[in-house]
Design a protein around this motif. Structure first.
Motif, PDB file in Angstrom:
ATOM      1  N   ARG A  35       0.842  -1.203   0.000  1.00  0.00           N
ATOM      2  CA  ARG A  35       0.000   0.000   0.000  1.00  0.00           C
ATOM      3  C   ARG A  35       0.868   1.240   0.000  1.00  0.00           C
ATOM      4  NH1 ARG A  35      -5.440  -0.438   0.661  1.00  0.00           N
ATOM      5  NH2 ARG A  35      -6.141  -2.383   1.608  1.00  0.00           N
ATOM      6  N   ILE A  88       3.160   2.121   3.134  1.00  0.00           N
ATOM      7  CA  ILE A  88       2.631   2.033   4.504  1.00  0.00           C
ATOM      8  C   ILE A  88       2.268   0.592   4.875  1.00  0.00           C
ATOM      9  CG2 ILE A  88       1.839   4.421   4.670  1.00  0.00           C
ATOM     10  CD1 ILE A  88      -1.047   3.232   4.116  1.00  0.00           C
ATOM     11  N   TYR A  89       2.293  -0.315   3.883  1.00  0.00           N
ATOM     12  CA  TYR A  89       2.039  -1.727   4.169  1.00  0.00           C
ATOM     13  C   TYR A  89       2.739  -2.527   3.091  1.00  0.00           C
ATOM     14  CZ  TYR A  89      -0.476  -6.154   4.889  1.00  0.00           C
ATOM     15  OH  TYR A  89      -0.786  -7.478   5.128  1.00  0.00           O
ATOM     16  N   ASP A  90       3.433  -3.596   3.476  1.00  0.00           N
ATOM     17  CA  ASP A  90       4.023  -4.504   2.496  1.00  0.00           C
ATOM     18  C   ASP A  90       4.107  -5.868   3.160  1.00  0.00           C
ATOM     19  OD1 ASP A  90       5.411  -5.950   0.665  1.00  0.00           O
ATOM     20  OD2 ASP A  90       7.212  -4.707   0.672  1.00  0.00           O
ATOM     21  N   ASP A  91       3.109  -6.696   2.868  1.00  0.00           N
ATOM     22  CA  ASP A  91       3.051  -7.985   3.544  1.00  0.00           C
ATOM     23  C   ASP A  91       2.078  -8.879   2.787  1.00  0.00           C
ATOM     24  OD1 ASP A  91       3.465  -9.962   5.467  1.00  0.00           O
ATOM     25  OD2 ASP A  91       3.419  -8.526   7.108  1.00  0.00           O
ATOM     26  N   ASN A  96      -1.154 -10.581   1.439  1.00  0.00           N
ATOM     27  CA  ASN A  96      -2.426  -9.959   1.084  1.00  0.00           C
ATOM     28  C   ASN A  96      -3.528 -10.551   1.950  1.00  0.00           C
ATOM     29  OD1 ASN A  96      -4.510  -8.690  -0.128  1.00  0.00           O
ATOM     30  ND2 ASN A  96      -4.206  -9.571  -2.162  1.00  0.00           N
TER      31      ASN A  96
END
Ligand code: ADP
Ligand code: MG
Length: 247
Positions: A229, A236-239, A241
């Motif tokens: 994201r 702000i987000y990376d993981d 889904n």
């Protein structure tokens, strides 16, 4: 001794401390520097299926253009399949765009006066392959995406979904390891979007093609296994889904 599990071995995309700014001419004639991407660090390994989400203006397309070697970062580094992009000449970049990356856009970007077959054959002609051989290979691709009988149609004789299938066939024709798709279903209805996403899913699963896809719809993003994201140019987000969809 065991080899260390080093991401660099399988990384198709690695960007470090990447920033992007544009300079614009203000109304008073002074130059304004606008920063669009801030200190982005992303590694994508071969075979991943990644969705990039974020509000309009968050920098998704700017990032995709850099990943696709259509634009360059202001600072930071980008390695594509281990190659440091900033060290490459214009010719080498053009070759990488032609051989290593398949692009799919929201607006299909097909050449209007050409048949579906010739649209798909274009990257092969650029790669120096003869016209007859290019057409032969393009037809094989159109067959695999279910469009063989539309080969001689021009884009305006095809539905949106068919045009996007032609564009995907074109993206695949040089067998690139990486597909970059920027809102590929943005101009399509729900059912057609689903069919296009199933095609991406199949390419990822069966051929191991790495897919990086930009979307702002949860249903579309839910096909990806990893989610990144962006907000105001920052990750702000990376993981994993975790988007649930009732599709
Ligand atoms: P998204 O795809 O997430 O909607 P973009 O990457 O297209 O966002 O744009 C992010 C920001 O960068 C926007 O504020 C946009 O105005 C700006 N921008 C994009 N391209 C340029 C450019 N060529 N020159 C100046 N500003 C740009
Ligand atoms: Mg965009």
């Amino acid at each position: 001794m065991f080899a260390q599990n080093n991401n660099a071995d399988t990384a198709i995309i690695r960007i470090e401390n990447l920033c992007k700014s544009y300079s614009l001419q203000g109304a008073d004639g002074k130059t304004i520097i606008g920063q669009v991407l801030f200190d982005i660090n992303i590694t994508v390994n071969q075979g991943e299926f990644v969705a990039i989400m974020g509000h309009s203006g968050s920098g998704k397309s700017t990032l995709m253009n850099i990943l696709g070697c259509l634009d360059i970062p202001t600072s930071g580094s980008y390695w594509l399949s281990g190659k440091n992009i900033s060290t490459l000449s214009e010719n080498e970049l053009a070759r990488i765009r032609n051989q290593s990356i398949g692009f799919v856009f929201q607006g299909f970007n097909l050449l209007k006066r050409m048949t579906a077959l010739d649209n798909v054959a274009v990257p092969l002609l650029y790669a120096g392959i003869s016209r007859s051989k290019s057409r032969q290979q393009a037809l094989t691709l159109l067959r695999s995406t279910g469009l063989e009988k539309f080969a001689m149609h021009q884009p305006n004789q095809l539905s949106g979904g068919q045009q996007q299938r032609v564009a995907i066939s074109r993206a695949l024709v040089n067998h690139p390891p990486l597909i970059l798709a920027d809102e590929p279903t943005g101009n399509l209805d729900t059912q057609t979007s689903k069919e296009i996403m199933q095609l991406f899913e199949q390419l990822n699963r069966d051929q191991g093609i790495t897919i990086v896809l930009v979307t702002h719809e949860d249903d579309i993003a839910s096909y990806a296994r990893r989610l990144i994201r962006l907000k105001d140019g920052c990750v702000i987000y990376d993981d994993k889904n975790i988007i649930n969809s009732d599709r």
